[in-house]
Design an enzyme around this catalytic site. Structure first.
Site, short mmCIF file in Angstrom:
data_model
loop_
_atom_site.label_atom_id
_atom_site.label_comp_id
_atom_site.label_asym_id
_atom_site.label_seq_id
_atom_site.Cartn_x
_atom_site.Cartn_y
_atom_site.Cartn_z
N ILE B 470 1.13 -1.12 -0.15
CA ILE B 470 0.00 -0.16 -0.23
C ILE B 470 0.60 0.86 -0.03
O ILE B 470 0.33 2.15 1.12
CB ILE B 470 -1.21 0.31 1.17
CG1 ILE B 470 -0.22 0.28 2.47
CG2 ILE B 470 -1.64 -1.24 1.19
CD1 ILE B 470 -1.26 0.20 4.19
N ASN B 617 14.09 -3.34 5.68
CA ASN B 617 14.86 -2.24 4.53
C ASN B 617 15.14 -0.74 5.48
O ASN B 617 14.28 -0.34 5.67
CB ASN B 617 13.64 -1.82 3.78
CG ASN B 617 14.55 -0.96 2.66
OD1 ASN B 617 15.30 -0.46 3.08
ND2 ASN B 617 14.34 -1.88 0.64
N GLU B 691 2.92 2.29 11.81
CA GLU B 691 2.14 3.32 12.90
C GLU B 691 2.75 4.08 14.44
O GLU B 691 2.56 4.67 14.74
CB GLU B 691 0.12 2.44 13.77
CG GLU B 691 0.50 1.44 12.02
CD GLU B 691 -0.68 0.89 12.70
OE1 GLU B 691 -2.64 0.90 11.83
OE2 GLU B 691 -0.80 -0.14 13.35
#
Ligand SMILES: Cc1cc2nc3c(=O)[nH]c(=O)nc-3n(C[C@H](O)[C@H](O)[C@H](O)COP(=O)(O)OP(=O)(O)OC[C@H]3O[C@@H](n4cnc5c(N)ncnc54)[C@H](O)[C@@H]3O)c2cc1C
Ligand code: SF4
Lengths: 328, 729
Positions: B470, B617, B691
């Site tokens: 997303i 990453n 988040e």
């Protein structure tokens, strides 16, 4: 979007002929009109594109001012060297508005005529006297955070949302208008927008078929020019309150004070009494306070926007302090 | 073959650390980035499907009641209109995340202003929209629907209630106590790509191209909505232009497109307008919270109270989980926590990035700042003093815990001054300047996930899973995981995502994507390595693969000898989730300036230090943190949904009037990743990231505003009017 006819005249005369009649609407940059057409807030049957009419230059006038064509983009105006050096309040006001992409399309005429951002005006499933006369005002007892505190009426409390015209009002610029029959008239920016009264559907003095051709700025004025725009987000937001100021000092007293306000009313708010009060006096906190008292004498909040009254007071003080180099 | 793991035990072997390729964790740029910036990556509305008809949703203009009749004939007489559909299977709300069943259906029953009640299909989008705006609908309105969350008797969420010891007594006898009421306003996900779907039937099978976060659940939700078996549905969502929770569950346009396409016998595309995205998908609930903290003279908590009131429509299970991290972040043996939901008729409340902590943590961290001031303990030190040894409510060990390190390292990097703190110490012209900090916490979740990894005869690999990306970097971390495990460069791994014809991934939501799908891919690769090891005549644990070859030995292509190897990894969360408390932790530091005249607040700089397990990453992880901090700034200063008091409709329903931060609001932001290995979080020792960056940050800004100018603002967002109202003279 409703189907509509698009016409694209290549002379002003032709445009004038086309734009007569209630059903025709001019389109310049389209950044306001197209949004409203998609929402069916505006439902023109004929759209007259004026992009081939020239009117896209900034020229010097005989009396030392500048004439900004109706189709000059906001970007071009704000970047113009003469505007930047002689009318910085205008350049700053424009740059405080919208985004680079929008300013690249937005035009002088379109910006003057941009419509309110009232949430109820832009939602056709809500009542709004401006959009649908007699349907009621959704904002008065609704969410009125963006709305006006000066010059409102019981039928509409919307604000004129723009920045450019606030600076033009402080500068005492003039709108040049041509009507369908070719006759021309000039209207001071200060008188161009209307208060809502009981005809809130009228944003400004333009009559059917009239086209703005230019805005003329008077000759270079003395003094400091400031534009202050208050908003929670630092860009790409309409003003909660804005102030355009041209302030000149002579020795220790104020010699010139031209002030116009955005975010407070259905028009850029210009109150000539402020200049009378301020000129000839030495700047201090008490003076700024009495200017705010005068400005806000008849201010009325609608709950959600009550904060604009103290905010306008404080912003005015900040601008006057900065312009007169007064420590508060 | 399937390599399956249900994780019941901690994994401390850190097998990944013995791999040789050295690509995992590296700051690799997004592998799909070029396709996206050159416009060749198709988003939901852009798939090249022929003979498309266009659908536009019609939405209700009453709050609650019934659709009595719709004048279909008039609409059908309009140019280009093909159908007016009010099928009883149309959905009227978006499904909640992981609902796995149809959301509310029956468009004749209206529960909120703006609810979809029909879909109009026409030859062109403009025709459909015009007809939708004109559709004449007769309603029977049921007056008196409650709209104000504080005006109804709320329902207690009993599983959230904690009542340990005696908080009232602890407050009364405490050396220092803070008792505050804090409110936050609703938020929108405001993803760039609007909700959109194209549906195409082939016989009794439907393919839907959509913009969704969790295909594994969405396929069930869609099939259930349509009343067909799941094997007749295929969902494709290769690229998603942001979700932030709003695309967790199947939304109204997806079901509408499928129903409409069946009705008109042609592929149909339904794209929501920006206003519809705002008004009929998901809102984060507003909250009213009460925080009570009781401490001894040194700031050690003896009492901890956090209560919250949130809202939602009737029949919705979701209640903004405001207290989620409050259950374990700080100690205090006398505890009272309570979550209540007011049933009102505004649009559906659901997940918006970091549901719960996004609004609960800033409130808690403001209360901690008040306590720090009362006790005279430095705010950083106060937090460190109150880190519990284990979950204070359930006596569970933490899986790993980097709060103290984040606080300390963050403070150092930021240049935090631990000296005495007082508001209004620094002025720069019209601006008061101050600093503030807050802790970060966000519970860690994982979900079941499957992925198939195939080693092709030429020694390159392909991964297939219906996992979504997303915008977070999933494509890239999956390629890195395969590269690391099989000794390949990222360019030698083809990653195929977002298609339910592939093995079912976890989907993206609750920050669980990376750890969940990463684990499934890891398991598949381990199984492949087993086979390769056999071919190479060695043990899997000794198999050193690098740059497409066994180190000092054969290339993969030679080893494969013309064969293809393929394995499916299947990861399931196990009992370990019940025996540990797993959370990401961190710390925020902010410097802000507040205008003395106008109350405008601008952030000068922010730093976030975060511990979230293994970094897969470094670049995309950092980007997630930057995004989270940007959301923190929005929650602190600008973002608020406004609802009409008379009909509950969302008034500021576009990006001009719902104010997400702009570039100029997001100044210098620094991210410190405090890397760790969490043996419980997942077999790859990674936790959720997405988040955490907004779980507390708004509190750091609130505390900095107080330190700058002395305004203790208790209502978020802290817009100029609220700052001025709280500002001392
Ligand atoms: C998201 C967003 C944010 C914005 N933020 C700001 C802001 O912060 N400050 C600000 O000032 N503005 C802001 N704007 C408004 C922007 O400045 C206006 O949309 C723009 O100036 C309109 O110019 P235009 O040429 O595109 O007008 P159009 O959309 O083409 O026309 C607007 C109206 O003007 C009429 N018109 C145009 N030209 C003439 C003419 N020559 N004679 C008579 N009538 C004419 C049209 O008939 C129409 O009614 C924002 C707009 C958007 C979409
Ligand atoms: S304030 Fe004016 S524009 Fe807004 S709803 Fe009322 S009448 Fe319409």
């Amino acid at each position: 979007m409703r189907p509509f006819d698009l016409q694209r005249p290549d002379s002003l005369e032709h445009a004038r002929n086309l734009s007569t009649g209630e059903t025709a609407t001019l389109i310049a940059g389209g950044t306001n009109l197209l949004d409203l057409m998609k929402l069916q807030v505006e439902v023109p049957e004929r759209v007259v594109a004026i992009d081939r009419l020239g009117m896209n230059e900034i020229q010097a006038t005989e009396d030392g001012g500048l004439r900004i064509g109706a189709l000059v983009t906001n970007t071009a105006t704000a970047n113009d060297a003469r505007i930047r050096s002689d009318y910085p309040v205008l350049a700053r006001a424009i740059l405080a508005g919208a985004t680079q992409q929008l300013r690249n399309r937005a035009t002088t005429g379109g910006n003057l005529c941009q419509r309110t951002r009232c949430y109820y005006f832009t939602n056709i499933d809500q009542p709004c006297n401006k959009r649908e006369p007699g349907s009621g005002c959704g904002a008065i007892e609704g969410i009125a955070r963006l709305h006006g505190v000066l010059g409102t009426s019981s039928s509409c409390i919307a604000t004129y949302p723009g920045d450019m015209a606030v600076a033009m009002s402080a500068l005492d610029a003039t709108v040049e208008i041509v009507s369908a029959d070719g006759s021309e008239r000039s209207v001071p920016v200060r008188d161009f927008h209307l208060l809502p009264g009981d005809t809130p559907w009228r944003d400004n003095v333009l009559e059917t078929g009239e086209i703005i051709t230019a805005v003329t700025l008077p000759a270079l004025v003395e003094g400091k020019q400031l534009y202050r725009k208050v908003r929670e987000r630092s860009s790409y937001a309409f003003a909660l309150v804005s102030v355009a100021a041209i302030i000149a000092m002579e020795g220790d007293t104020i010699a010139r004070a031209d002030l116009a306000f955005g975010g407070l009313a259905h028009k850029p708010w210009y109150d000539p009494r402020l200049s009378d009060l301020l000129v000839g006096k030495a700047p201090d906190a008490a003076l700024f306070d009495s200017a705010a008292d005068l400005l806000l004498e008849n201010a009325q909040g609608y709950g959600e926007n009550d904060f604009k009254i103290p905010l306008a007071r404080r912003t005015l003080a900040a601008v006057l302090a900065e312009a007169t180099e007064t420590e508060l | 073959m399937t390599a399956h793991l249900k994780q019941d035990e901690p994994d401390t072997a850190n097998f990944l650390d013995t791999m040789k390729q050295g690509v995992l964790g590296k700051p690799v740029s997004r592998i799909e980035g070029l396709a996206k910036v050159t416009g060749t990556a198709p988003y939901a509305a852009e798939y090249p499907v022929e003979n498309l008809a266009e659908g536009v949703l019609v939405t209700a203009t009453i709050v609650r009641g019934e659709v009595v009749s719709i004048d279909k004939d008039a609409a059908l007489a309009m140019p280009g209109v093909l159908a007016v559909i009010d099928d009883k299977c149309l959905t009227t709300r978006a499904a909640q995340g992981t609902a796995n069943e149809a959301p509310q259906q029956n468009p004749r029953k209206v529960d909120y202003w703006g609810q979809p009640i029909a879909v109009i299909v026409a030859e062109s989008f403009e025709q459909a929209r015009d007809a939708a705006k004109h559709l004449s609908v007769e309603y029977r309105e049921e007056e008196g629907a409650p709209l104000d969350p504080s005006a109804v008797e709320p329902e207690e969420q009993e599983d959230e209630t904690v009542d340990q010891g005696d908080l009232a007594h602890a407050m009364a006898r405490a050396d220092h106590a803070a008792d505050l009421e804090i409110s936050t306003e609703g938020h929108a996900s405001a993803a760039m790509e609007p909700h959109a779907a194209i549906a195409e039937w082939d016989g009794d099978k439907v393919t839907v191209y959509a913009s969704l976060q969790m295909l594994n659940y969405n396929i069930t939700e869609l099939a259930d909505s349509l009343g067909v078996d799941e094997d007749r549905v295929r969902l494709v969502s290769r690229y998603v232009g942001g979700g932030f929770g709003s695309k967790l569950g199947v939304s109204e346009e997806v079901v509408a497109a499928a129903i409409a396409a069946r009705a008109v016998g042609r592929p149909v595309r339904v794209v929501m307008s920006r206003q519809q995205v705002f008004q009929c998908v998901m809102r984060r609930s507003e909250t009213k919270q009460r925080l009570r903290l009781a401490s001894d003279g040194e700031g050690r908590l003896d009492g901890f109270g956090h209560e919250a009131l949130v809202s939602n429509l009737p029949e919705e299970d979701f209640a903004e989980p405001v207290l989620q991290s409050s259950h374990f972040l700080y100690g205090g043996k006398n505890r009272a926590l309570k979550l209540e939901v007011a049933r009102i008729h505004r649009m559906t409340a659901g997940s918006v990035r970091a549901p719960g902590e996004a609004v609960g943590m800033p409130a808690l961290e403001v209360a901690m700042d008040v306590l720090a001031e009362k006790t005279g303990v430095d705010p950083v030190e106060l937090r460190i003093r109150n880190i519990p040894d284990c979950n204070p409510e359930e006596d569970l060990p933490f899986s790993s815990h980097k709060l103290a390190e984040c606080l300390q390292q963050g403070a150092e990097k930021f240049g935090w001054d631990a000296g005495a703190r007082k508001p209004r110490q620094t002025r720069d012209g019209e601006w008061w300047v101050g600093t503030g900090m807050a802790s970060a916490a966000r519970v860690h979740n994982v979900g079941e996930a499957r992925a198939r990894v195939t080693l092709r005869p030429d020694g390159t690999a392909e991964v297939r899973t219906d996992m979504t990306d997303i915008g977070t970097g999933t494509y890239t971390i999956v390629a890195q995981m395969v590269g690391e495990m099989l000794g390949l460069g990222v360019d030698d791994v083809l990653v195929q995502l977002g298609d339910t014809d592939f093995p079912r991934g976890s989907g993206s939501g609750g920050s669980w994507g990376g750890a969940s799908i990463g684990s499934a891919v890891y398991l598949a690769c381990r199984a492949l390595r087993e086979k390769l090891a056999k071919k190479a005549g060695t043990e899997e644990s000794d198999l050193a693969l690098r740059n497409g070859a066994v180190e000092g030995g054969k290339s993969l292509a030679d080893l494969l000898d013309g064969q293809e190897l393929s394995e499916e990894g299947h990861y399931e969360p196990g009992e370990i989730a019940d025996t540990h408390t797993a959370s990401g932790f961190g710390a925020f530091f902010a410097q802000v300036r507040v205008n003395r005249f106008t109350g405008e607040t601008r952030v000068d700089r922010m730093l976030g230090a975060f511990g979230f397990g293994r970094v897969l990453n470094a670049k995309t992880a950092r980007s997630q943190c930057l995004g989270g901090i940007t959301w923190s700034i929005g929650a602190a200063l600008t973002e608020a949904l406004h609802f009409d008091p008379r009909d509950g409709h969302l008034v500021n329903c576009d990006l001009a009037e719902y104010h997400v931060p702009v570039n100029r609001d997001v100044p210098e932001v620094e991210v410190l990743m405090v890397e760790e290995r969490d043996p419980v979080a997942s077999p790859i020792q990674a936790k959720g990231i997405g988040e955490l960056g907004m779980c507390g940050g708004a509190g750091a800004i609130a505390n900095a505003i107080y330190n700058a100018c002395g305004a203790r603002v208790l209502d978020f967002p802290m817009t100029p009017d609220r700052v001025l109202a709280a500002m001392p003279d």
